[in-house]
Scaffold this motif. Structure first.
Motif, PDB file in Angstrom:
ATOM      1  N   HIS B   5       0.833  -1.202   0.000  1.00 22.90           N
ATOM      2  CA  HIS B   5       0.000   0.000   0.000  1.00 22.90           C
ATOM      3  C   HIS B   5       0.871   1.257   0.000  1.00 22.90           C
ATOM      4  O   HIS B   5       1.951   1.271   0.567  1.00 22.90           O
ATOM      5  CB  HIS B   5      -0.895   0.039   1.238  1.00 22.90           C
ATOM      6  CG  HIS B   5      -1.843  -1.108   1.313  1.00 22.90           C
ATOM      7  ND1 HIS B   5      -2.806  -1.345   0.349  1.00 22.90           N
ATOM      8  CD2 HIS B   5      -1.990  -2.091   2.231  1.00 22.90           C
ATOM      9  CE1 HIS B   5      -3.494  -2.420   0.679  1.00 22.90           C
ATOM     10  NE2 HIS B   5      -3.018  -2.901   1.811  1.00 22.90           N
ATOM     11  N   LEU B   6       0.312   2.316  -0.624  1.00 24.79           N
ATOM     12  CA  LEU B   6       1.024   3.594  -0.600  1.00 24.79           C
ATOM     13  C   LEU B   6       0.891   4.231   0.782  1.00 24.79           C
ATOM     14  O   LEU B   6       1.841   4.748   1.355  1.00 24.79           O
ATOM     15  CB  LEU B   6       0.445   4.525  -1.669  1.00 24.79           C
ATOM     16  CG  LEU B   6       1.120   5.887  -1.790  1.00 24.79           C
ATOM     17  CD1 LEU B   6       2.566   5.735  -2.213  1.00 24.79           C
ATOM     18  CD2 LEU B   6       0.370   6.755  -2.789  1.00 24.79           C
ATOM     19  N   ASP B  30      -4.037   2.577  -2.138  1.00 27.73           N
ATOM     20  CA  ASP B  30      -3.047   2.139  -3.111  1.00 27.73           C
ATOM     21  C   ASP B  30      -2.740   3.258  -4.089  1.00 27.73           C
ATOM     22  O   ASP B  30      -3.500   4.202  -4.221  1.00 27.73           O
ATOM     23  CB  ASP B  30      -3.568   0.915  -3.872  1.00 27.73           C
ATOM     24  CG  ASP B  30      -3.599  -0.314  -2.978  1.00 27.73           C
ATOM     25  OD1 ASP B  30      -2.803  -0.362  -2.015  1.00 27.73           O
ATOM     26  OD2 ASP B  30      -4.432  -1.196  -3.221  1.00 27.73           O
ATOM     27  N   LYS B  31      -1.623   3.093  -4.773  1.00 27.35           N
ATOM     28  CA  LYS B  31      -1.225   4.103  -5.756  1.00 27.35           C
ATOM     29  C   LYS B  31      -2.318   4.266  -6.809  1.00 27.35           C
ATOM     30  O   LYS B  31      -2.853   3.280  -7.325  1.00 27.35           O
ATOM     31  CB  LYS B  31       0.081   3.643  -6.422  1.00 27.35           C
ATOM     32  CG  LYS B  31       0.803   4.730  -7.162  1.00 27.35           C
ATOM     33  CD  LYS B  31       2.176   4.210  -7.596  1.00 27.35           C
ATOM     34  CE  LYS B  31       2.997   5.210  -8.378  1.00 27.35           C
ATOM     35  NZ  LYS B  31       2.352   6.230  -9.143  1.00 27.35           N
ATOM     36  N   GLY B  32      -2.646   5.529  -7.079  1.00 27.32           N
ATOM     37  CA  GLY B  32      -3.629   5.814  -8.114  1.00 27.32           C
ATOM     38  C   GLY B  32      -5.079   5.775  -7.649  1.00 27.32           C
ATOM     39  O   GLY B  32      -5.993   6.067  -8.408  1.00 27.32           O
ATOM     40  N   GLU B  66       4.258   4.121   2.241  1.00 26.29           N
ATOM     41  CA  GLU B  66       4.988   2.989   1.679  1.00 26.29           C
ATOM     42  C   GLU B  66       5.557   2.173   2.844  1.00 26.29           C
ATOM     43  O   GLU B  66       4.800   1.696   3.669  1.00 26.29           O
ATOM     44  CB  GLU B  66       6.052   3.482   0.688  1.00 26.29           C
ATOM     45  CG  GLU B  66       5.371   4.090  -0.527  1.00 26.29           C
ATOM     46  CD  GLU B  66       6.308   4.761  -1.510  1.00 26.29           C
ATOM     47  OE1 GLU B  66       7.343   5.299  -1.092  1.00 26.29           O
ATOM     48  OE2 GLU B  66       5.995   4.739  -2.717  1.00 26.29           O
ATOM     49  N   LYS B 160       3.431  12.073  -3.382  1.00 27.29           N
ATOM     50  CA  LYS B 160       2.992  10.711  -3.690  1.00 27.29           C
ATOM     51  C   LYS B 160       1.482  10.605  -3.579  1.00 27.29           C
ATOM     52  O   LYS B 160       0.860   9.752  -4.197  1.00 27.29           O
ATOM     53  CB  LYS B 160       3.656   9.731  -2.722  1.00 27.29           C
ATOM     54  CG  LYS B 160       5.138   9.609  -3.011  1.00 27.29           C
ATOM     55  CD  LYS B 160       5.830   8.677  -2.051  1.00 27.29           C
ATOM     56  CE  LYS B 160       7.283   8.492  -2.499  1.00 27.29           C
ATOM     57  NZ  LYS B 160       8.174   8.285  -1.358  1.00 27.29           N
ATOM     58  N   LEU B 161       0.910  11.428  -2.718  1.00 25.28           N
ATOM     59  CA  LEU B 161      -0.546  11.493  -2.640  1.00 25.28           C
ATOM     60  C   LEU B 161      -0.953  12.875  -2.155  1.00 25.28           C
ATOM     61  O   LEU B 161      -0.131  13.624  -1.637  1.00 25.28           O
ATOM     62  CB  LEU B 161      -1.117  10.412  -1.715  1.00 25.28           C
ATOM     63  CG  LEU B 161      -0.979  10.601  -0.208  1.00 25.28           C
ATOM     64  CD1 LEU B 161      -2.052   9.819   0.523  1.00 25.28           C
ATOM     65  CD2 LEU B 161       0.399  10.169   0.264  1.00 25.28           C
ATOM     66  N   THR B 192      -3.024   9.821  -6.539  1.00 26.12           N
ATOM     67  CA  THR B 192      -3.569   9.156  -5.367  1.00 26.12           C
ATOM     68  C   THR B 192      -4.163  10.213  -4.442  1.00 26.12           C
ATOM     69  O   THR B 192      -3.488  11.192  -4.108  1.00 26.12           O
ATOM     70  CB  THR B 192      -2.459   8.390  -4.623  1.00 26.12           C
ATOM     71  OG1 THR B 192      -1.710   7.647  -5.588  1.00 26.12           O
ATOM     72  CG2 THR B 192      -3.034   7.472  -3.572  1.00 26.12           C
TER      73      THR B 192
END
Lengths: 228, 252
Positions: B5-6, B30-32, B66, B160-161, B192
């Motif tokens: 998981h992100l 999760d990513k995206g 992460e 990243k998010l 994300t």
């Protein structure tokens, strides 16, 4: 002796006094900044104890009349064995009182920038120091200029109280001249005019500074209060 | 423990004074993915977001970005650079232009040189449709434009998010639309996102997963279509139906 000649004769003495007045103002304002800024920081960012201590100081300094403070410094302290030269006593008295007022200006300016901008700065990964330096300070300074101009003019005028403890500033120079010429009206008016010119210069200078760094939406829109 | 998981939140608790506002929240992103948290006011939704980047440090629980556990990480300022945050009240820096707002994190935090930062800032402003407002100050922008600057500022950090804390609550309906459109595009581009909002239309059409919270707990989470049409819990149904009744099903 006609009035114009009288003023001409008095002017060298009055200008000598003006120089002392300017020095008193400069050092008093400097003490005001040097003491006032840390007080503001303590009030905004300090813990409860620190906040309590500076609150007491601020309360005292704003409650005691400046004249009483000057008399205490000049006539009261020597009784405790502490004798301060009159010029310094005047600067300390005026400066410490100004510090209390200036601290409120800086505190208000810092707080008016708002916690949400601090949060946003932190969210970008800025340290508290960086956030203060790059985000809070540039706005707080702009917000503080008009009230600082006002406070500067007040300090400038209140240096005349130093006359009561014997500092030979503008007003006392005038008194000397009145004693020999017996022309109080003309001399007092001339002194008033000099104070007027000085406060105008102080306010005008800060007003120029304010306009030069004006940003839409920060500070009081449409110029600053010309409070003398 | 490594994870794919992100972002992963485990048993998150938060108390203000003596009141527990989060009572053990666990969720993963999760990513995206775009996940949307909805629920009544005062349920602790915004607290989760503030806990993640430790603007408000959590009372208990673990959060992983992460593989890194970030609840106790020392280098919080580095972690914050990797997580964008969009505020309800925009949090724009009033002494800087739109471009300046987007640039300052790049130049002062990421130490990017000015020219590069400016190019990236202009690119991000264009992405949110504000290329013509780069030199405007916040006081000269509408609420919707301000919030889009806020989004551009978060995007420029190349996080990243991005966390969105009720990004449209301070906006009138007309301006809400332009912000939601930008967010919808981001979701489609694969950003994300974890979004706290009251915009049910957006939640229903954009979210990969809808999370319904109440009283500091997650009541139900899953496919938004299911939650809107056939939820497992009575409370989910009451809340979502009530809002749908009030505001209709569509997006503004």
């Amino acid at each position: 002796m006609n009035n114009l000649e009288l003023i001409k004769n008095a002017l060298p003495y009055l200008l000598e006094g003006t120089l002392v007045t300017i020095q008193l103002t400069f050092w008093s304002l400097l003490i005001g900044i040097v003491v006032g800024l840390p007080i503001a920081f303590a009030q905004v960012y300090g813990n409860k104890i620190l906040q309590g201590v500076v609150a007491v100081y601020e309360r005292l300094a704003r409650s005691i009349p400046l004249l009483v403070m000057l008399l205490l410094l000049n006539y009261g302290l020597p009784m405790l064995g502490l004798r301060i030269p009159i010029f310094r006593a005047a600067v300390i008295g005026i400066g410490l009182r100004s510090a209390a007022y200036q601290s409120q200006i800086y505190r208000g300016a810092i707080q008016s920038v708002g916690g949400s901008q601090m949060k946003a700065a932190r969210s970008l990964g800025m340290s508290k120091m960086k956030a203060f330096f790059y985000i809070i300070a540039p706005q707080a300074i702009r917000i503080a200029i008009p009230p600082v101009a006002n406070e500067s003019a007040i300090v400038l005028k209140d240096t005349s109280l130093a006359f009561t403890i014997g500092v030979v500033e503008l007003l006392r120079q005038g008194e000397y001249f009145i004693a020999t010429s017996n022309e109080p009206m003309v001399i007092y008016l001339t002194i008033a005019a000099i104070y007027f010119i000085l406060t105008t210069i102080v306010n005008g200078g800060l007003s120029l500074f304010e306009k030069k760094y004006q940003i839409p939406g920060i500070g009081i829109e449409g110029g600053h209060s010309d409070a003398y | 423990m490594p994870t794919k998981h992100l972002l992963r939140i485990e048993d998150l608790h938060h108390s203000f004074e003596n009141e527990e506002v989060l009572k053990g929240i666990s969720l993963a992103l999760d990513k995206g993915e775009t996940k949307v948290i909805v629920g009544p006011s005062g349920t602790g939704k915004s607290t989760i977001l503030n806990n993640i980047i430790r603007l408000v440090p959590p009372t208990k629980g673990k959060i992983y970005l992460e593989d890194t556990e970030i609840t106790s990480a020392k280098n919080i300022n580095e972690i914050r650079q990797q997580i964008g945050f969009v505020f309800q009240d925009f949090g724009l820096f009033n002494h800087l232009t739109a471009k300046g707002n987007v640039m300052i994190g790049l130049t002062k935090v990421k130490k990017m040189n000015k020219k590069e930062a400016e190019e990236l800032a202009l690119f991000e402003l264009e992405r949110v449709g504000l290329e013509n407002y780069a030199d405007s100050y916040p006081s000269q922008l509408s609420g919707g434009q301000k919030q889009r600057v806020g989004i551009a500022r978060a995007l420029a950090m190349q996080p990243k998010l991005i966390l969105f804390d009720e990004p449209t609550s301070a906006l009138d309906p007309e301006l809400t639309g332009e912000v939601l459109k930008v967010m919808r595009n981001l979701a489609e581009e694969g950003m994300t996102m974890l979004v706290v909002t009251h915009e049910m239309g957006f939640a229903r059409s954009v979210a990969d997963e809808l999370i319904f919270m109440e009283g500091g707990n997650i009541v139900e989470q899953g496919d938004p279509e299911k939650l809107f049409t056939n939820p497992d819990h009575k409370r989910t149904k009451e809340f979502l139906f009530q809002l749908t009744d009030l505001y209709g099903e569509g997006e503004n």
